[in-house]
Each structure stands twice: as structure tokens, then as C-alpha cells.
Design a protein around this motif. Structure first.
Motif, mmCIF file in Angstrom:
data_model
loop_
_atom_site.group_PDB
_atom_site.id
_atom_site.type_symbol
_atom_site.label_atom_id
_atom_site.label_comp_id
_atom_site.label_asym_id
_atom_site.label_seq_id
_atom_site.Cartn_x
_atom_site.Cartn_y
_atom_site.Cartn_z
ATOM 1 N N ILE A 54 -64.407 13.377 -29.685
ATOM 2 C CA ILE A 54 -63.389 12.370 -29.374
ATOM 3 C C ILE A 54 -62.248 12.440 -30.382
ATOM 4 O O ILE A 54 -61.070 12.388 -30.015
ATOM 5 N N VAL A 93 -63.892 3.234 -25.469
ATOM 6 C CA VAL A 93 -64.091 4.326 -26.419
ATOM 7 C C VAL A 93 -65.150 3.900 -27.433
ATOM 8 O O VAL A 93 -65.079 2.795 -27.982
ATOM 9 N N GLN A 130 -54.174 14.561 -30.888
ATOM 10 C CA GLN A 130 -52.928 14.977 -30.231
ATOM 11 C C GLN A 130 -51.923 13.813 -30.178
ATOM 12 O O GLN A 130 -50.754 14.028 -29.918
ATOM 13 N N TRP A 131 -52.411 12.590 -30.435
ATOM 14 C CA TRP A 131 -51.526 11.422 -30.496
ATOM 15 C C TRP A 131 -51.413 10.900 -31.937
ATOM 16 O O TRP A 131 -51.229 9.708 -32.159
ATOM 17 N N GLN A 162 -59.698 15.188 -29.683
ATOM 18 C CA GLN A 162 -58.810 14.854 -28.566
ATOM 19 C C GLN A 162 -57.755 13.834 -28.994
ATOM 20 O O GLN A 162 -56.579 13.956 -28.643
ATOM 21 N N LEU A 163 -58.172 12.828 -29.770
ATOM 22 C CA LEU A 163 -57.243 11.770 -30.172
ATOM 23 C C LEU A 163 -56.153 12.273 -31.103
ATOM 24 O O LEU A 163 -55.052 11.703 -31.150
ATOM 25 N N ASN A 172 -54.101 6.490 -23.689
ATOM 26 C CA ASN A 172 -53.751 7.831 -23.219
ATOM 27 C C ASN A 172 -54.984 8.736 -23.183
ATOM 28 O O ASN A 172 -55.166 9.541 -22.266
ATOM 29 N N TYR A 173 -55.830 8.594 -24.196
ATOM 30 C CA TYR A 173 -57.074 9.372 -24.211
ATOM 31 C C TYR A 173 -57.954 9.009 -23.023
ATOM 32 O O TYR A 173 -58.464 9.899 -22.326
ATOM 33 N N SER A 179 -56.610 10.460 -19.908
ATOM 34 C CA SER A 179 -56.833 11.907 -19.842
ATOM 35 C C SER A 179 -58.262 12.236 -19.428
ATOM 36 O O SER A 179 -58.524 13.317 -18.892
ATOM 37 N N GLN A 180 -59.191 11.288 -19.688
ATOM 38 C CA GLN A 180 -60.596 11.499 -19.323
ATOM 39 C C GLN A 180 -60.933 10.917 -17.958
ATOM 40 O O GLN A 180 -62.090 10.962 -17.523
#
Length: 499
Positions: free
Chosen positions: A490, A481, A496-497, A493-494, A467-468, A471-472
Motif C-alpha cells: 500500500i 485503507v 505516487q501522491w 502505491q501511495l 485517489n488510491y 485506483s483500486q
């Protein structure tokens, strides 16, 4: 044995003999490569700027050609894009491999007629060498999947330009094209999820025998393939599937999940390709490390990692390296890269022959407190912990938490997508911290001195990393990654999951 594997067998044996010959005298092979580079390099604008000569001693070359990154090379590349010949290498490049940079934005890495055999030829040689050493070549008689970027090319000046994995599609010889999947049309699809569906359309009923790609994206292919076919294992879908080829990512964190999806352990072949050159490949499955590609148009230099930011770093050639030392990898090649820092760090595990492992990225490390943790260390710690305590890890990354929001002592935060959680998470975190202390003495000292507290694990939702990446705008292809970062961009951002 099918017709194609039977016909190729003598050639595969010749390839293996050639590898044995030059790897037995890799230093001599490097000396020969260096002399050829000087002979042609002297005829270029770069060569004239840096006084390259056919008989220039390496010590003089080292003084005259500084180590550079893409920013320092860029003025020469811009001249090539404007149509100027003989800038970095005689003539014009055949292609530009387009990669994403950090400070530089898009990078245009030249690929020349002389350097293309390094890319496709080395991949072929690695596979044929495997056939010659093991006698296993029936994968040549069926279909092969190469999960790659789009082969559609644009123009940068007069030069066709695209991702390396897409460019290689244009170099596939006719004898292999009949085996290759997916089709050109499907490979051109940019959206990874749509592309994945079309790949399954084309491959689900084919006699698939070899699959090549980066492990996380191959895992996505396997999972979706099983969903679509209703089968329990990939071997049920592809009974003759026997070979997995990968590079660019450490396979071990993915091995358990991939083998469970396949239904058994498969033979695998590890390679070390980069846009700047095909660096190394697995030549012997009974030995650790990858064989340095010492006789394929690249003259290698090595800078001890502690010197990489020095104004006058120590630059060594192959004859001077030592086993177990972290080196920044510098290449000079027949595409016109000179003193070029590709950003990877390597460690030699053997000098007879010269085999190495990729230990990380120069820019991918954690040293918020002077610990200088590298990718190889976090991966090794994770592998040892999973082997000891169980669980399955789909993906992970590590970041420093310098100012914990809950207060208290800083720590390293491990953000992990567990395919299967360990039975005792506290014991898993404790063992992982102990393994990290064994891997890195500076980390151990910081823990002992209470500068850092033991690491903290933050479990993430399933598919958090996918998902990350989506999103990028980096889902699929050769994107991955980083295992660790020296900041929290990073990680933030991660979160959020977070599970």
C-alpha cells in the motif's frame, strides 16, 4: 416532539430495560445462546461432522470444533450454493453477504432468517437505547441518510447475494422507509462519485436529521454538499441535523475535520457491525467502549493474540476474559458460522458490564522486527500527538521501511494526508515517536537498541487516500485503507501522491 418519536418512545424505553437486564448477566445470556446454537446445530451436516449435541459441554465443543477461517468453511458454503439444505444451519440461508477476501477471493457469508434480527434488530436497538437514555429522539421525525452499498442482489445458487449494507436495505421496515434516503434507485449506483452527486440531489433540500456511514465517505459527502450549496457548514444546510452513526473505523482521527464541516459537535453513536454478525454497540455515552452483544444469537470466544498462530490456541469464553488483553475474536452464530475467526482483535475495558474496543485486525499489524504494533496503538499515538501539538490529520497508514533507499537504520514510515499541517513537523514526528514508544514496549526497546530509528513522516497530497482507493476500484461503500501493514504494497502505491 413529533408523532413518530412520541409513538416510539415507550418501545425505546422497553428496549433499554431489556439491554439492562441481559447485560447485567452477560455470562448467563451467553450460556443461553450457546445452548440454543447446540440444539439447532446438531441437526445440520456440520453438526453431525463435529458431533454437536444439545447438551454438549463447552469444553467438549472446544475440542470438537476447530477454529477456522473462510478457506476451511468454504466446502460447506459450496454445498449450500449447490442447493443442499441443513448444511451449516437448518434450511437454506436467506442471503449471502458477499465480502472481498485475501487468499479466498470473494467470501460468501451466510445470513439466515434466525440471524437477520441480529443485524437490523441490533442497529434499531442501539438507536432506541440512545433515545431512551438521552431523551433525544427528534431525529425520528425527519429524514435519515444511510450511506451504503448497492441493494441490487445477484444469485449464488438459490441464494440472493450482495453486500451486507445493501442487503440491510431490503430489511428496512415500512415505518422507517418514509424517512430513509437516498432512494433505492440512487443506492443502486455502483460508481461512488456519480452516486454521491445523486445523493446530494436528493438530500440537499431535505429535513436531514441523522446521517449514518463510514467517516471518510461521510466527509466526502459533507465537502461536496457544501460545494454544491455554497453554504459554510452542514448545519446551515440541515438545521435539524443532530445525530451521526458510524462503525468500522475509529472516529477520532476524523472528528476534527467532520465537526469543522458540520459547524459544531454532534451527538454520535458508535456501532460494531460485520458481515458475520453485529458484535457490539455504544450503550452509554458516559463510559468508554462498546457493549458486547451477548444476547443476540452469537456465542463469542476469545483467543489471546499471542496464541492465534499456535496449533493449540487457548480458547476462552466470556466468563474467562480479562480487561486490557488483546484477543482475536471468534464467533459461533445462528447463521451457521462455527469457531469462525473474523480477523478482528478486541480489548475489554470493562467486565461489569462487558464493554470492549476494537484494537485492530489479526492481519493488520507491523512486526518486521518483532514489535507487533497493532491498529489501536498507532491510532492512540496519533490522537495524543494531535491533541498536544495541533494540526489535523485526514487519513494515515503506517508501513515498515526495512531497507531504506537512502541507506541507514530501518524505520516505520507514516504516510499522512494532513488536513492542516502542524506548525513544527519535526516536533510532531518526535512527539509521535515518543507516544508510540509509550504504547508499545517492544517498539521502545527497538528504538533504544538502535534496531529501529525514530519514525519518519511522509506527507501526502490532499485526497491521496481517496485517489488510491479509486485506483483500486474501492471508492465508497464500506471500503477503507488499513491503518498499518507488515509490507509496503500500500505504501508504494501511495507514494505516487507524495506531497
Amino acid at each position: 416532539m413529533g408523532l413518530k418519536s412520541k409513538l416510539i418512545k415507550p418501545f425505546a424505553k422497553k428496549i433499554a430495560r431489556d439491554i439492562d437486564r441481559w447485560s447485567a448477566d452477560a455470562v448467563g445470556a451467553q450460556r443461553e445462546v450457546y445452548q440454543k446454537l447446540m440444539s439447532k446445530g446438531q441437526r445440520t451436516a456440520f453438526g453431525k461432522d463435529h458431533s454437536l449435541k444439545a447438551e454438549l459441554p463447552y469444553e467438549a465443543f472446544r475440542d470438537q470444533v476447530p477454529v477456522r477461517d473462510y478457506e476451511a468453511l468454504k466446502p460447506y458454503v459450496e454445498r449450500i450454493k449447490q442447493g443442499e439444505k441443513d448444511v451449516l444451519w437448518p434450511g437454506l440461508p436467506k442471503y449471502f453477504a458477499k465480502t472481498s477476501g485475501t487468499t479466498s477471493g470473494v467470501k460468501y457469508i451466510p445470513l439466515t432468517k434466525d440471524s437477520m434480527p441480529n443485524h437490523f434488530g441490533t442497529a434499531r436497538n442501539a438507536l432506541f437505547n440512545y433515545y431512551a437514555r438521552t431523551g433525544k429522539g427528534h431525529w425520528l421525525d425527519g429524514k435519515m441518510i444511510f450511506l451504503s452499498g448497492s441493494p441490487e442482489l445477484e444469485q449464488a445458487g438459490q441464494i440472493p447475494t450482495g453486500r451486507l449494507s445493501g442487503i440491510v436495505n431490503h430489511e428496512v421496515p415500512s415505518w422507517l422507509r418514509t424517512n430513509q434516503l437516498p432512494t433505492y434507485k440512487t443506492n443502486c449506483i455502483e460508481d461512488w462519485e456519480e452516486k454521491l452527486e445523486r445523493i446530494i440531489d436528493e438530500t440537499a433540500k431535505a429535513d436531514m436529521r441523522l446521517i449514518s456511514g463510514i467517516p471518510p465517505w461521510v466527509q466526502m459527502y459533507y465537502e461536496r454538499l457544501l460545494e454544491r450549496t455554497g453554504k459554510k457548514t452542514v448545519k446551515e444546510v440541515f438545521p435539524n441535523f443532530s445525530m451521526f452513526v458510524y462503525g468500522g473505523v475509529n472516529f477520532e482521527p476524523y472528528r476534527g475535520a467532520l465537526e469543522k464541516l458540520v459547524g459544531q459537535r454532534l451527538d454520535s453513536l458508535e456501532t460494531y457491525p460485520a458481515s458475520e454478525g453485529f458484535i457490539a454497540f455504544q450503550d452509554d455515552h458516559t463510559q468508554p467502549g462498546l457493549l458486547l452483544n451477548a444476547y443476540s444469537g452469537i456465542f463469542f470466544e476469545f483467543i489471546p493474540l499471542e496464541d492465534i498462530h499456535s496449533d493449540a490456541p487457548r480458547r476462552l469464553w466470556l466468563n474467562e476474559v480479562e480487561v486490557g488483553v488483546n484477543y482475536a475474536l471468534i464467533i459461533n452464530n445462528n447463521a451457521g458460522l462455527w469457531g469462525y475467526n473474523i480477523g478482528d482483535t478486541v480489548q475489554f475495558v470493562s467486565k461489569a458490564p462487558y464493554r470492549l474496543v476494537v484494537s485492530g485486525r489479526v492481519k493488520h499489524f507491523i512486526s518486521a522486527f518483532g514489535e507487533h504494533v497493532i491498529g489501536k496503538e498507532v491510532e492512540e499515538a496519533m490522537n495524543l500527538t494531535v491533541a498536544a501539538l495541533g494540526g489535523k490529520v485526514t487519513e494515515f497508514t503506517v508501513a515498515p521501511q526495512v531497507s531504506p533507499p537512502e541507506g541507514g537504520t530501518p524505520y516505520h514510515e507514516w504516510l499522512i494526508d494532513f488536513g492542516e499541517r502542524p506548525a513544527d513537523m519535526a516536533a510532531f514526528a518526535k512527539r509521535l515517536n515518543e507516544e508510540m514508544a509509550q504504547q508499545n514496549i517492544y517498539y521502545q526497546d527497538l528504538i533504544a537498541g538502535h534496531i529501529l530509528r525514530p519514525l519518519v513522516i511522509t506527507p501526502l497530497q490532499q485526497d491521496a487516500f481517496r485517489n488510491y482507493m479509486k485506483s483500486q476500484g474501492k471508492l465508497g461503500g464500506q471500503n477503507k485503507v488499513p491503518r498499518l501493514s507488515n509490507d509496503r504494497k500500500i505504501a508504494t502505491q501511495l507514494l505516487q501522491w507524495k506531497a
